[in-house]
Design a protein around this motif. Structure first.
Motif, mmCIF file in Angstrom:
data_model
loop_
_atom_site.group_PDB
_atom_site.id
_atom_site.type_symbol
_atom_site.label_atom_id
_atom_site.label_comp_id
_atom_site.label_asym_id
_atom_site.label_seq_id
_atom_site.Cartn_x
_atom_site.Cartn_y
_atom_site.Cartn_z
ATOM 1 N N THR A 19 1.025 -1.139 -0.297
ATOM 2 C CA THR A 19 -0.054 0.164 -0.031
ATOM 3 C C THR A 19 0.618 0.841 0.124
ATOM 4 O O THR A 19 0.757 1.982 -0.880
ATOM 5 C CB THR A 19 -0.860 0.192 1.662
ATOM 6 N N CYS A 20 1.504 1.611 1.044
ATOM 7 C CA CYS A 20 2.865 2.544 0.807
ATOM 8 C C CYS A 20 3.861 2.474 -0.633
ATOM 9 O O CYS A 20 3.523 3.723 -1.239
ATOM 10 C CB CYS A 20 3.698 1.683 1.836
ATOM 11 N N TYR A 21 4.062 1.985 -0.633
ATOM 12 C CA TYR A 21 4.379 1.642 -2.586
ATOM 13 C C TYR A 21 3.942 2.130 -3.451
ATOM 14 O O TYR A 21 3.837 3.092 -4.474
ATOM 15 C CB TYR A 21 5.397 0.728 -2.336
ATOM 16 N N MET A 22 2.496 1.674 -3.674
ATOM 17 C CA MET A 22 1.612 2.255 -4.392
ATOM 18 C C MET A 22 0.964 3.666 -4.217
ATOM 19 O O MET A 22 0.650 4.664 -4.878
ATOM 20 C CB MET A 22 0.159 1.264 -4.408
ATOM 21 N N TYR A 23 1.054 3.953 -3.089
ATOM 22 C CA TYR A 23 0.965 5.444 -2.936
ATOM 23 C C TYR A 23 1.742 6.618 -3.438
ATOM 24 O O TYR A 23 1.476 7.553 -3.483
ATOM 25 C CB TYR A 23 0.396 5.622 -0.779
ATOM 26 N N ILE A 24 3.035 5.853 -2.745
ATOM 27 C CA ILE A 24 4.651 6.460 -3.224
ATOM 28 C C ILE A 24 4.236 6.584 -5.052
ATOM 29 O O ILE A 24 4.441 8.352 -5.628
ATOM 30 C CB ILE A 24 5.639 6.459 -3.175
ATOM 31 N N LYS A 25 4.008 5.748 -5.004
ATOM 32 C CA LYS A 25 4.228 5.450 -6.892
ATOM 33 C C LYS A 25 2.961 6.489 -7.701
ATOM 34 O O LYS A 25 3.136 6.919 -8.562
ATOM 35 C CB LYS A 25 4.041 4.344 -7.827
ATOM 36 N N ASN A 26 2.262 6.740 -6.654
ATOM 37 C CA ASN A 26 0.539 7.679 -7.302
ATOM 38 C C ASN A 26 0.978 8.476 -7.287
ATOM 39 O O ASN A 26 -0.098 9.792 -7.451
ATOM 40 C CB ASN A 26 -1.031 7.184 -7.389
ATOM 41 N N VAL A 27 1.631 9.892 -6.504
ATOM 42 C CA VAL A 27 1.523 11.116 -6.194
ATOM 43 C C VAL A 27 3.337 11.862 -6.877
ATOM 44 O O VAL A 27 3.833 11.138 -6.380
ATOM 45 C CB VAL A 27 1.415 11.165 -4.481
ATOM 46 N N ASP A 28 3.099 13.109 -7.074
ATOM 47 C CA ASP A 28 3.809 13.584 -7.379
ATOM 48 C C ASP A 28 4.928 13.589 -6.902
ATOM 49 O O ASP A 28 6.949 13.967 -7.021
ATOM 50 C CB ASP A 28 3.359 14.708 -8.625
ATOM 51 N N ASN A 29 4.225 14.579 -5.224
ATOM 52 C CA ASN A 29 5.306 14.682 -4.466
ATOM 53 C C ASN A 29 4.818 14.550 -3.388
ATOM 54 O O ASN A 29 3.316 14.400 -2.783
ATOM 55 C CB ASN A 29 5.910 16.373 -4.490
ATOM 56 N N LEU A 30 5.703 13.999 -2.352
ATOM 57 C CA LEU A 30 4.975 13.030 -1.488
ATOM 58 C C LEU A 30 5.674 14.007 0.115
ATOM 59 O O LEU A 30 5.959 14.761 0.405
ATOM 60 C CB LEU A 30 6.571 11.637 -1.049
ATOM 61 N N SER A 31 4.014 14.671 0.510
ATOM 62 C CA SER A 31 4.243 15.270 1.389
ATOM 63 C C SER A 31 5.047 15.140 2.545
ATOM 64 O O SER A 31 5.524 13.762 3.211
ATOM 65 C CB SER A 31 2.875 15.889 1.791
ATOM 66 N N ASN A 32 5.734 15.400 4.029
ATOM 67 C CA ASN A 32 6.421 15.778 4.843
ATOM 68 C C ASN A 32 5.854 14.701 5.712
ATOM 69 O O ASN A 32 6.251 14.119 6.344
ATOM 70 C CB ASN A 32 6.802 17.327 5.329
ATOM 71 N N ILE A 75 11.206 1.426 -0.139
ATOM 72 C CA ILE A 75 9.907 2.143 -0.499
ATOM 73 C C ILE A 75 9.903 3.831 -0.778
ATOM 74 O O ILE A 75 9.990 4.038 -1.884
ATOM 75 C CB ILE A 75 8.992 1.337 0.287
ATOM 76 N N ILE A 76 10.917 4.272 0.578
ATOM 77 C CA ILE A 76 11.306 5.896 -0.154
ATOM 78 C C ILE A 76 12.353 6.144 -1.055
ATOM 79 O O ILE A 76 12.579 5.627 -1.342
ATOM 80 C CB ILE A 76 11.574 6.262 1.312
ATOM 81 N N PRO A 77 11.325 7.028 -2.047
ATOM 82 C CA PRO A 77 12.292 7.585 -3.056
ATOM 83 C C PRO A 77 13.900 7.785 -2.211
ATOM 84 O O PRO A 77 13.816 8.230 -1.361
ATOM 85 C CB PRO A 77 11.477 8.764 -3.778
ATOM 86 N N SER A 78 15.743 7.718 -3.134
ATOM 87 C CA SER A 78 16.542 7.972 -2.393
ATOM 88 C C SER A 78 16.119 9.318 -2.381
ATOM 89 O O SER A 78 17.548 10.006 -1.446
ATOM 90 C CB SER A 78 17.590 7.858 -3.912
ATOM 91 N N GLY A 79 15.095 10.281 -2.975
ATOM 92 C CA GLY A 79 16.195 11.602 -3.071
ATOM 93 C C GLY A 79 15.019 12.329 -1.407
ATOM 94 O O GLY A 79 14.874 13.476 -1.653
ATOM 95 N N GLU A 80 14.187 11.360 -1.216
ATOM 96 C CA GLU A 80 13.041 11.662 -0.094
ATOM 97 C C GLU A 80 13.272 11.312 1.074
ATOM 98 O O GLU A 80 12.041 10.718 2.152
ATOM 99 C CB GLU A 80 11.551 11.833 -0.457
ATOM 100 N N ARG A 81 14.451 10.460 1.482
ATOM 101 C CA ARG A 81 15.109 10.123 2.857
ATOM 102 C C ARG A 81 16.005 10.570 3.814
ATOM 103 O O ARG A 81 16.539 10.042 4.879
ATOM 104 C CB ARG A 81 15.992 8.564 2.190
#
Length: 342
Positions: A19-32, A75-81
């Motif tokens: 679920t977390c993976y699908m959410y991240i893949k379907n949003v452009d920018n992951l909010s804080n 799951i978390i993109p490398s630029g948002e860790r």
């Protein structure tokens, strides 16, 4: 009830990261807020689940935290860790605690091993299992750990230093079969398979390519361990027991008074891929077929791979010299019966 709890845990472990993976893949920018929530969900929820659904041991909390951390990393993109890096710093302290925890368990195991050293009838691996039970109660978990130790021992250590053979009348079960051909074939196919799948999976996902390669490396060492173990773990007839090994992956120890009969398998219905009936232990290795059936007058527990234990009343196996084996076993049984009468 236990099965239901394990099924719930499996579904949660499967659904939450997905679920977390699908959410991240379907949003452009992951909010804080979403980033922090996902990080905390993955690294906190798994230890909590392991604590609630298994026996409340520190070992399971550490295991759950490690699993959550691994999911978090992938799951978390490398630029948002950003939050993951904060958690990773805390993980260092947790890792130090885990190392101290394991060192203490090793100390307990060594201490218990010394206590069991003088006990007759216990081999090294049996003593290790009994010693580990002080801090790890689950027999499947202990069996899985010991299985890995055996894989390392028979694939690496036994390749350079020959283990001592057990005492008694020894019978091999791999020299007059297709076992050697099977081993050679596997040692050739596994590296080839590793290269091909690493390349193909690498076109899709580098992570899956690495996982596939690691699995193939493990399989390579497993085959080497199996090949070495059949040489040093034969079928053994001792004074009052019969020990039937299938490499280092299976073993059953049978008291002579539990043996009902030994017969040849005439119909050859037990091929490699055939599933045996409940209550039967097929103690063969590779693609070999059993030739002998040992029937028991009462059920006996056998030790399978990764700590699996089942009760059986029949054992299917083979030896390279079946006639000599039958003669030796009959003599041992007669001698044991004669001694029992006096």
């Amino acid at each position: 009830m236990k099965l239901m709890r394990k099924m719930i845990l499996f579904l949660v472990i499967l659904i939450i990261p997905l679920t977390c993976y699908m959410y991240i893949k379907n949003v452009d920018n992951l909010s804080n807020e979403a980033n922090l929530t996902i990080n905390l969900l993955l690294v906190v929820l798994f230890p909590l689940l392991f604590w609630l659904l298994f026996k409340r041991k520190i070992f399971f909390i550490f295991s759950g935290f490690l699993i959550g951390l691994i999911f978090d990393f992938f799951i978390i993109p490398s630029g948002e860790r950003l939050y993951f890096n904060y958690i990773l710093k805390a993980a260092v302290l947790i890792e130090i605690s885990f190392v101290l925890f394991m060192l203490n368990n090793i100390r307990i195991t060594v201490k218990e091993m010394k206590k069991h050293k003088n006990e007759t009838g216990l081999e090294f691996w049996d003593r290790l299992d009994a010693s580990m039970s002080r801090w790890l109660e689950n027999p499947l978990a202990r069996g899985a750990i010991i299985m890995e130790f055996k894989t390392i021992y028979y694939s690496i250590v036994a390749s350079f230093k020959k283990p001592n053979l057990p005492e008694g009348n020894l019978f091999t079960y791999h020299k007059k079969t297709m076992f050697k051909t099977f081993i050679i074939l596997m040692l050739v196919l596994i590296p080839f398979d590793a290269i091909i799948f690493h390349f193909l999976l690498g076109l899709w996902s580098e992570i899956l390519a690495v996982i596939s390669t690691v699995i193939n490396i493990y399989a390579f060492f497993y085959v080497i361990a199996l090949n070495n173990s059949v040489k040093y773990l034969p079928v053994v007839i001792s004074n009052d027991k019969l020990t039937i090994n299938s490499g280092y992956t299976g073993k059953i120890v049978i008291d002579f008074d539990k043996i009902e009969s030994l017969v040849n398998i005439e119909n050859k219905d037990y091929a490699f891929f055939d599933k045996v009936d409940k209550g039967i232990f097929k103690a063969t290795v590779g693609i070999d077929e059993p030739e002998l059936e040992l029937k028991l007058n009462q059920s006996i527990k056998y030790q399978g791979p990764f700590g699996i234990q089942k009760w059986v009343n029949s054992v299917l196996f083979r030896v390279d010299e079946p006639q000599q084996f039958k003669k030796t076993l009959e003599e041992a049984l007669n001698k044991n019966n004669s001694e029992a009468m006096y």
